[in-house]
Enzyme design. Structure first.
Site, PDB file in Angstrom:
ATOM      1  N   HIS A 125       0.876  -1.169   0.000  1.00 16.87           N
ATOM      2  CA  HIS A 125       0.000   0.000   0.000  1.00 16.87           C
ATOM      3  C   HIS A 125       0.921   1.229   0.000  1.00 16.87           C
ATOM      4  O   HIS A 125       2.013   1.185   0.577  1.00 16.87           O
ATOM      5  CB  HIS A 125      -0.833  -0.066   1.291  1.00 16.87           C
ATOM      6  N   ASP A 202       3.063  -4.593   7.789  1.00 19.90           N
ATOM      7  CA  ASP A 202       1.815  -3.830   7.756  1.00 19.90           C
ATOM      8  C   ASP A 202       0.672  -4.846   7.871  1.00 19.90           C
ATOM      9  O   ASP A 202       0.414  -5.601   6.931  1.00 19.90           O
ATOM     10  CB  ASP A 202       1.777  -3.053   6.432  1.00 19.90           C
ATOM     11  N   GLN A 205      -4.416  -5.241   6.650  1.00 15.48           N
ATOM     12  CA  GLN A 205      -5.350  -6.068   5.877  1.00 15.48           C
ATOM     13  C   GLN A 205      -5.446  -7.493   6.419  1.00 15.48           C
ATOM     14  O   GLN A 205      -6.382  -8.216   6.092  1.00 15.48           O
ATOM     15  CB  GLN A 205      -4.879  -6.087   4.413  1.00 15.48           C
ATOM     16  N   LYS A 228     -10.714  -1.393  10.050  1.00 11.66           N
ATOM     17  CA  LYS A 228     -10.841  -2.545   9.156  1.00 11.66           C
ATOM     18  C   LYS A 228     -11.204  -3.813   9.919  1.00 11.66           C
ATOM     19  O   LYS A 228     -11.345  -4.876   9.345  1.00 11.66           O
ATOM     20  CB  LYS A 228      -9.540  -2.741   8.380  1.00 11.66           C
ATOM     21  N   CYS A 368      -4.709   2.297  -3.779  1.00 11.57           N
ATOM     22  CA  CYS A 368      -3.494   2.809  -3.116  1.00 11.57           C
ATOM     23  C   CYS A 368      -2.313   1.861  -3.295  1.00 11.57           C
ATOM     24  O   CYS A 368      -1.471   1.730  -2.412  1.00 11.57           O
ATOM     25  CB  CYS A 368      -3.715   3.073  -1.624  1.00 11.57           C
TER      26      CYS A 368
END
Ligand SMILES: *Cc1c(COP(=O)(O)O)cnc(C)c1O
Length: 410
Positions: A125, A202, A205, A228, A368
């Site tokens: 991202h 990261d 997600q 999220k 993104c």
């Protein structure tokens, strides 16, 4: 933790927004990878905070301030336990993943020097690319990219060849938001550590689908956004290993992050406060904890199995549509519940616009993650991303609507 049963109709009633209509049609919300919907329990916790104990934390001697502080710190402990961090103060509240990555880039990243290298995956991202580009420019470190393959997975041969004693840091997402790819982070972390490099994963997600154990992963930094994972917007966390957080300089200066201030010299507070300047999103932090409780009341294993079933079903059914191209790993087992696709000869944007007319919310565009789109030489994709509160019946509506959209646009 997982319950044996999972009553989908009962779960759907927890989400007030799922009852609404869009353009006269029942809402089918398939944009969960951009933000998840919020259960009543989480919304109630925010209302409860503002109605009953709204106060600034860590400062007041009065009762409301203490109640707010307790609830906020309890949320930190819930989050610590969820990710199995060793200590509560290894959990730093941030406004989300973007803030968490910028914190590490500006703080730990300031140790980079000319001649150092950092490796970033091609599946990132923008928020795990741009802060590092800015830091490399400032420090003179060099950024190298771990390329992706046509199947939406990373070129691990390249990674093993390129990682060296010059490599100081590696940046990779646990799960790609654009394609759903689950990256081999265990292998990346172990290999990076063998060369003395630190790894930032990261987890924005992955968090809604996979319960990461930061100690078992031995990951150095892990970032999450609450919105999220059924929590509110504007709050998230950075997990960092204590020894690294201790070494790192503060990112922002202000109230709450100091021990003593004078114009001659300021000393900093200990963890986690050193990294939490200013009044935080108190209600949001508390609600983040409630969101995790909610997810656990269903169970991450149950959620994961059900979402995989939805993905498998949608992947099969979408093949009924002429000219569909699916991006990312072919086997639903290699990804989370994300279906990124195009229809030959059509623009993703046009498909998304027509589906919206039918009440179906998809995301279209580059998500993104422009380097992924550049790789496939496309401007973007349409992305349907599923959550545990979605149903096969909604997928049926989506497929029928997609067929209609394709015949209207062709
Ligand atoms: C959503 C997302 C981000 C950005 O999260 P914010 O909540 O907007 O800060 C970063 N990385 C991935 C993989 C994401 O899915």
């Amino acid at each position: 933790m997982a319950n044996a049963t999972f009553d989908i109709e009962k779960v759907r009633k927890d989400f007030p927004i799922l009852q609404r209509k869009v353009n006269g049609k029942d809402l089918v919300y398939f944009d969960n990878a951009a933000t998840s919907q919020t259960p009543k329990q989480v919304i109630d916790s925010i209302v409860d905070y503002y109605e009953n104990y709204n106060a600034n934390i860590h400062r007041g001697v009065h009762s409301l301030s203490q109640e707010a502080t307790d609830a906020y710190e309890q949320a930190r402990i819930k989050i610590q336990k969820h990710f199995n961090a060793q200590k509560p103060h290894e959990i730093i509240f941030t406004s989300g993943t973007t803030h968490a990555i910028n914190l590490v880039a500006n703080s730990y990243g300031s140790f980079l020097k000319p001649g150092d290298e950092v490796l970033v995956s091609a599946l990132e991202h923008h928020s795990n690319i741009v802060p590092w580009q800015m830091m490399c420019e400032k420090t003179g470190a060099q950024m190298k990219v771990i390329p992706m393959l046509n199947n939406g997975q990373l070129d691990m041969n390249f990674f093993h060849k390129e990682v060296s004693s010059k490599t100081k840091m590696v940046f990779v997402n646990h799960v790609s938001n654009a394609l759903g790819t689950i990256n081999p982070i265990e292998e990346i972390i172990a290999t990076a550590h063998a060369h003395g490099a630190k790894v930032l994963v990261d987890g924005a997600q992955s968090a809604p689908h996979i319960q990461a154990d930061v100690q078992e992963l031995d990951v150095d930094f892990y970032t999450v956004s609450a919105h999220k994972i059924c929590g509110p917007t504007g709050v998230g966390i950075l997990y960092g290993k204590e020894e690294l957080l201790e070494q790192m300089p503060p990112y922002q200066g202000g109230g709450e992050m100091i021990a003593e201030v004078s114009f001659e010299k300021t000393t900093y507070a200990g963890l986690p406060h050193k990294f939490e300047a200013g009044t935080p999103n108190i209600a949001g932090g508390i609600a983040f904890g409630v969101a995790l409780d909610y997810m656990h009341s269903i169970g991450f294993n149950v959620i994961n199995a059900y979402e995989n079933e939805l993905l498998t079903y949608a992947t099969e059914r979408i093949k009924e549509v002429n000219g569909v191209i699916i991006y990312g790993p072919e086997n639903p087992k290699d990804k989370t519940a994300v279906l990124s696709f195009n229809v030959e000869g059509l623009h993703a944007y046009d498909i998304g616009t027509i589906l919206d007319q039918m009440g179906i919310a998809l995301r279209t565009g580059h998500h993104c993650a422009q380097p992924i789109m550049d790789y496939y030489q496309i401007p973007g994709t349409a992305r349907a991303s599923f959550s545990f509160y979605n149903t096969k019946k909604e997928i049926d509506s989506f497929i029928e609507a997609l067929k209609k959209a394709v015949s209207m646009l062709s």
